[in-house]
Design a protein around this motif. Structure first.
Motif, PDB file in Angstrom:
ATOM      1  N   ALA A 128       8.514   1.509   4.173  1.00 30.49           N
ATOM      2  CA  ALA A 128       7.156   0.779   3.689  1.00 30.49           C
ATOM      3  C   ALA A 128       6.864  -0.268   4.776  1.00 30.49           C
ATOM      4  N   TYR A 129       7.700  -0.754   5.407  1.00 30.06           N
ATOM      5  CA  TYR A 129       7.087  -1.898   6.653  1.00 30.06           C
ATOM      6  C   TYR A 129       6.502  -1.029   7.616  1.00 30.06           C
ATOM      7  N   LEU A 180       5.133   2.011   7.047  1.00 28.14           N
ATOM      8  CA  LEU A 180       3.673   2.243   6.589  1.00 28.14           C
ATOM      9  C   LEU A 180       2.655   1.372   6.474  1.00 28.14           C
ATOM     10  N   GLN A 181       3.032   0.065   6.228  1.00 25.79           N
ATOM     11  CA  GLN A 181       2.089  -0.968   6.613  1.00 25.79           C
ATOM     12  C   GLN A 181       1.425  -1.205   7.898  1.00 25.79           C
ATOM     13  N   SER A 182       2.498  -1.095   8.796  1.00 26.56           N
ATOM     14  CA  SER A 182       2.196  -1.380  10.335  1.00 26.56           C
ATOM     15  C   SER A 182       1.235  -0.263  10.780  1.00 26.56           C
ATOM     16  N   CYS A 187      -0.892   1.492   8.594  1.00 20.80           N
ATOM     17  CA  CYS A 187      -2.094   1.640   8.140  1.00 20.80           C
ATOM     18  C   CYS A 187      -2.837   0.464   8.857  1.00 20.80           C
ATOM     19  N   LYS A 188      -2.336  -0.390   9.156  1.00 20.70           N
ATOM     20  CA  LYS A 188      -3.099  -1.836   9.905  1.00 20.70           C
ATOM     21  C   LYS A 188      -3.898  -1.291  11.296  1.00 20.70           C
ATOM     22  N   CYS A 194       5.728   8.501   6.904  1.00 13.75           N
ATOM     23  CA  CYS A 194       6.454   7.175   6.255  1.00 13.75           C
ATOM     24  C   CYS A 194       6.223   7.291   4.732  1.00 13.75           C
TER      25      CYS A 194
END
Length: 78
Positions: free
Chosen positions: A26-27, A29-31, A33-34, A57
């Protein structure tokens, strides 16, 4: 002495492993996507590579979630 829950520890370890995979994915994926946002995007951002990372991810998250469902379902039926 015989434990009333012979499989308890391995199951708990499996749950912890799945949760770790879920959290780290999840971390990531967030990174990833940013990186696609205009603010953080730089000319060298390889969108195709980022997209592949996002897909990986998401796959890892789905895999971890499936493991958790399988483990908890087995625990509840025993």
């Amino acid at each position: 002495s015989t434990s009333p829950f012979p499989c308890q520890k391995p199951k708990s370890e499996l749950v912890r492993t799945s949760l770790r995979l879920l959290t780290s994915s999840a971390y990531r994926l967030q990174s990833e996507c940013k990186k696609t946002l205009p603010v953080e995007s730089c000319p060298t951002t390889d969108i195709q590579l980022v997209t592949q990372q996002v897909i990986q991810c998401a796959y890892d998250i789905a895999k971890a979630a499936k493991q958790l469902v399988t483990i908890t379902t087995k625990e509840n039926t025993n």
